[in-house]
Scaffold this active site. Sequence first.
Site, PDB file in Angstrom:
ATOM      1  N   GLY A 152      -4.559 -10.114  -6.101  1.00  0.00           N
ATOM      2  CA  GLY A 152      -4.339  -9.304  -4.710  1.00  0.00           C
ATOM      3  C   GLY A 152      -5.622  -9.231  -4.363  1.00  0.00           C
ATOM      4  O   GLY A 152      -6.859  -8.874  -4.923  1.00  0.00           O
ATOM      5  N   HIS A 210       2.578  -5.716  -5.978  1.00  0.00           N
ATOM      6  CA  HIS A 210       2.832  -6.721  -7.143  1.00  0.00           C
ATOM      7  C   HIS A 210       3.900  -7.761  -7.048  1.00  0.00           C
ATOM      8  O   HIS A 210       3.638  -8.714  -7.526  1.00  0.00           O
ATOM      9  CB  HIS A 210       3.426  -5.814  -8.537  1.00  0.00           C
ATOM     10  CG  HIS A 210       2.027  -5.045  -9.056  1.00  0.00           C
ATOM     11  ND1 HIS A 210       2.147  -3.705  -9.086  1.00  0.00           N
ATOM     12  CD2 HIS A 210       0.842  -5.351  -9.661  1.00  0.00           C
ATOM     13  CE1 HIS A 210       1.016  -3.267  -9.603  1.00  0.00           C
ATOM     14  NE2 HIS A 210       0.406  -4.132  -9.882  1.00  0.00           N
TER      15      HIS A 210
END
Length: 274
Positions: A138, A28
């Site tokens: 991602g 993250h």
Amino acid sequence: MQGRSDRLRREGKTIVLVPTMGCFHEGHLSLMQKGRSLGDDLVVSIFVNPTQFGPGEDFEAYPRDLSRDLRLAASAGADAVLTPTPEEFYGNGFQTSVSLEQLPNHLCGLFRPGHFCGVATITTKLFHMVRPHVAIFGEKDYQQLVIIGQLVKDLNFGIQIVGAPIVREPDGLAMSSQNTYLTPQQRPAARSLYAAIQAARRLVSEGVTDPVEIVKTARSLMEVHADVQIQYISVCHPETLAELKVIQGPARLALAVTVGKARLIDNTLLTPPS
Ligand code: PAF
């Protein structure tokens, strides 16, 4: 959020959104670092979205630690963090959903019915609320990344979708909040996904073009671990996600397994020698 974004847009500022479900790890933080470098204003959302969890999935047990996440987001340079409650997002007789026709009919979508409808719906809400110029996702959730790219194109959001590379632990395991469910004894089993990925890359670089051979090798590397339950191993087209019969250009290997309580996914680009 909308008023704030309108003001920033009038000032000519570029807004970047990193949507998350919290429980931050290095993966993250790398999305936030990328976000910081791509715009003037970095917004991070933290919302464990109930509509993308199916019955029997880990919505209630999903790891949450808001105060730690807020600290980490601040140190990664977030300008604003959006932390709605489910009631705020889905209260007041909410009844709209966003779904795609084909992309969810592959890979994880086959094992998690309704999941990508939940993802597309919440992402649409976040995009309308935050009004970003850029949004970062991602590559570990590769199918999600492809689906959001299609959603944005189909519905003319005018948002640039940026994929960020998978961040791995030193032993190769892709970072994921699911890793918190792994016991030390299950770690070798979890690592076998990366062993499968490395073997597949090697085979393709040596000229293997038959997905069956690649899947067989990947399966054998993972199945030696009794803890691994394979959901799928797919060599697919990087855009349509349809299974390939032969590798003639860039392809994606995508894997999903369960190891105990953890559901682990991983993927890689397979590039045949030119
Ligand atoms: O990848 C995630 O964390 C979630 O699926 C997302 C994009 C934040 C939507 O809830």
